[in-house]
Design an enzyme around this catalytic site. Structure first.
Site, mmCIF file in Angstrom:
data_model
loop_
_atom_site.group_PDB
_atom_site.id
_atom_site.type_symbol
_atom_site.label_atom_id
_atom_site.label_comp_id
_atom_site.label_asym_id
_atom_site.label_seq_id
_atom_site.Cartn_x
_atom_site.Cartn_y
_atom_site.Cartn_z
ATOM 1 N N GLU A 64 0.808 -1.214 0.000
ATOM 2 C CA GLU A 64 0.000 0.000 0.000
ATOM 3 C C GLU A 64 0.849 1.274 0.000
ATOM 4 O OE1 GLU A 64 -0.904 -2.749 1.404
ATOM 5 O OE2 GLU A 64 -2.967 -3.078 0.775
ATOM 6 N N HIS A 133 -10.967 -4.489 10.384
ATOM 7 C CA HIS A 133 -11.630 -4.486 9.079
ATOM 8 C C HIS A 133 -12.971 -3.744 9.136
ATOM 9 C CE1 HIS A 133 -8.701 -7.460 7.880
ATOM 10 N NE2 HIS A 133 -9.237 -7.602 6.696
#
Ligand SMILES: Cc1ncc(C[n+]2csc(CCOP(=O)(O)OP(=O)(O)O)c2C)c(N)n1
Lengths: 329, 309
Positions: A64, A133
């Protein structure tokens, strides 16, 4: 009138902007194929590789910081990348590039560079996917000068705001709600955009203003329905973009209703609601007939167990309760 | 190349003095002793090729062609600086000469350079992107993510490691598992090469080959230049607590500027006379640049919110 889903609306926005401007490229994990072989884990990038090829629709390795950094470099030198970072939680892996570079590049170079970059990420609450998450990190990014923060709640807004975001010349954090992905709504076939920095009054009312963010918009609307039975006529305002924030529309509404509830699905502490409530206190205190109420998640990580998780997600009953408290004083 | 290296040396010496006078806001990291790396690499670049520097970025800026007066003014935080005083010593950018940015967060510039390489590839121009970074940066995740991306996408990016053996006070032996940082290129299946970082001609040649390969679609290269900063990490660091005086003196003898000077004389490329003339001119240019910076006004407070978006 044509009704399509939130995901389809986002997909149309990407397709139209890629057709319109060849500088627009897509980067991210699984954007080319995904589970379905069509593109993207949630089909936001469906069929885009087929039309625009693997040069413009790029699968990245799981890195990322690397690919968001690369998107910034590409944005500063002539491309318009739209980056998909899957769950918003994963933005933490590239916080340095977003906060220290993307947000600062234009300022620190005295205006020499622009960073026309959209970073898309999903808010995925309520699926039992657990603490790392399920976060709703809108406020983290509102706190960073140099970023704009967008959080659409309807298919119409999703398409119009994504198109506008791609046309902006600065870094945009674009938050999509997993819970809204399958919702349907009216989206015109003709070209349109929704400008950044303009709130939308989703339902007019006279007695209380509910400012609802992203996933909370449909919950606020159904709360408003139920409040009618109590003879409370609520106005629901969706800011749609949090930076820049449309203060005017919010204040105008509060001046009319004299009461305010801010509803968000993120954590209450230093949250979006804290910012909006303070803003209203500073600018429209005299119009308030009651204290401002905030509906938000408690200061608890998201548990996996459904019975526990549900407690941490604000819902329509929390909004109704907050509104009632304002009238029971 | 001799002139450029000397400009960097004289310029940074003066910046050190300005810092002592309290005229430089913030932190300043000088590259004294390392001039050969930036100059040897950038001598191969055109104005529209991109370079991305680091916190130790003055030398890279000068080598890339940033005017001395605009650079000095930027370091002093003046409106006439190349970033209008908003960036300062550690964030110099001058897009007219292809200096995209300097990234003071260690490692951060490498992914950025990858994106520049991607943009070059998709726009089908014949440019290259060069990312400079230290040995310390080669241990960050960004280093590895960037090399991997550049390699799989075969981008025209040159990664130039200025290995001065120290990350502030930490010696490379304590932080790095390989003898040569260039060995890490193997893990990404790209060429990696180590050169004497005080030999500007060797650096020039290595960079030329890598840049040609990049322009011809051959993808990225990692070049490690072994060098040394003979000064402290930053202007507040005398640089002697973690290094011996003998070590520093040994490296001062390997000065890349003196080395090229001797070479030019020995090979009768330039006479002592013309070298002295160059040295006088450099001195004068640097003095003028510093004067310009000192006399320039600071940015006006009413413009503090400009350039945010
Ligand atoms: C991510 C990060 N961690 C720590 C620092 C503080 N810091 C600034 S320079 C430096 C050492 C860098 O060493 P190296 O990359 O070898 O470059 P050099 O200073 O030797 O040129 C450190 C630790 C920083 N700027 N960024």
């Amino acid at each position: 009138m044509r009704e399509i889903t939130y995901v389809e609306a986002l997909n149309e926005a990407l397709r139209e902007e890629m057709r319109r401007d060849e500088r627009v490229i897509i980067l991210g994990e699984d954007v080319q194929l995904g589970y379905s072989g069509r593109g993207g884990l949630f089909l936001v990038t469906a069929e885009l590789m087929k039309e625009f090829g693997p040069e413009r629709v790029r699968d990245t390795p799981i890195s990322e910081d690397g690919f968001v950094g690369a998107a910034i470099g590409a944005a500063a030198t002539g491309l318009k990348p739209v980056v998909e970072v899957m769950y918003a939680d994963f933005l933490l892996c590239c916080m340095n590039q977003i906060v220290n570079v993307a947000a600062k590049l234009r300022y620190s170079t005295g205006g020499q560079l622009k960073v026309p970059l959209v970073i898309r990420a999903m808010i995925g609450q309520g699926r039992g996917v657990g603490s790392d998450h399920s976060q709703v990190p809108l406020a983290w990014f509102m706190n960073v000068p140099g970023l704009k923060v967008v959080a659409p709640a309807t298919p119409y807004d999703a398409k119009g705001l994504l198109k506008s975001s791609i046309r902006e010349e600065c870094p945009i954090m674009f938050f999509e709600s997993f819970l809204l992905y399958r919702t349907k709504g009216f989206v015109p076939t003709e070209e349109y955009t929704v400008p950044l920095g303009k709130a939308d009054v989703k339902k007019e009312g006279t007695d209380v203003t509910i400012v609802a963010v992203s996933t909370m918009v449909p919950r606020a609307l159904s709360a408003a329905e139920k409040l009618k039975e109590l003879n409370i006529n609520a106005e629901v305002v969706d800011p749609r973009t949090l930076v820049p924030l449309d203060k005017e529309t919010i204040i105008k509404s509060v001046m009319k209703t004299n009461r305010l509830v801010v509803a968000e699905s993120g954590v209450k502490t230093c949250g979006v609601g804290a910012e909006i409530a303070s803003m209203v206190m500073e600018e429209a205190f005299d119009y308030l007939d009651a204290p401002i109420k905030r509906v938000a998640a408690p200061h608890i990580p998201a548990p996996a167990a459904p019975t526990l998780e549900q407690i941490t997600i604000p819902n329509e009953n929390d909004i109704i309760k907050a509104v009632r408290e304002l009238f029971e004083r | 190349m001799y002139t450029k290296m000397l400009e960097i040396r004289r310029f940074e010496e003066k910046i050190g003095e300005e810092y002592g006078k309290g005229l430089v806001p913030g932190l300043v990291h000088l590259s004294i002793g390392q001039e050969g790396v930036a100059v040897g690499v950038c001598a191969n670049l055109k104005d529209d090729d991109y370079a991305i520097g680091t916190h130790r970025g003055h030398g890279i800026a000068i080598a890339k062609g940033v005017p001395l007066d605009k650079l000095a003014a930027e370091i002093l935080g003046k409106e006439s600086g190349c970033c209008k005083g908003r960036g300062g010593s550690m964030r110099v950018a001058y897009i007219n000469k292809g200096l995209l940015y300097s990234c003071p967060i260690v490692g951060t510039g490498l992914p950025l350079a990858v994106g520049v390489g991607l943009s070059i590839k998709l726009r089908r121009t014949n440019q290259v992107a060069v990312s400079f970074f230290g040995d310390g940066a080669s241990n960050t995740g960004d280093f590895h993510e960037a090399l991997n991306l550049a390699a799989i996408w075969k981008l025209p990016v040159i990664f130039v490691c200025e290995n001065n053996m120290y990350a502030i006070s930490v010696h490379i032996k304590k932080s790095t598992s390989v003898e040569n940082i260039s060995e890490r290129a193997r893990g990404y299946n790209i060429p990696g090469i180590t050169v004497d970082g005080n030999d500007v001609i060797a650096i020039y040649n290595a960079a030329r080959e890598a840049i040609q390969r990049a322009r011809n679609g051959g993808g990225p290269t990692l070049i490690e230049c072994k060098t040394y900063r003979t000064v402290g990490h930053g202007t507040t660091d005398p640089g002697v607590a973690y290094r011996s005086i003998e070590e520093i003196d040994e490296w001062k003898k390997k000065c890349p500027i003196n080395r090229l000077r001797s070479y030019l004389i020995a090979n009768r490329i330039l006479s002592e006379e013309s070298l002295q003339r160059i040295e006088g001119e450099v001195e004068a240019r640097v003095k003028e640049a510093i004067k310009f910076a000192e006399e320039s006004p600071y940015p006006s407070p009413d413009q503090v919110a400009e350039y945010v978006y």
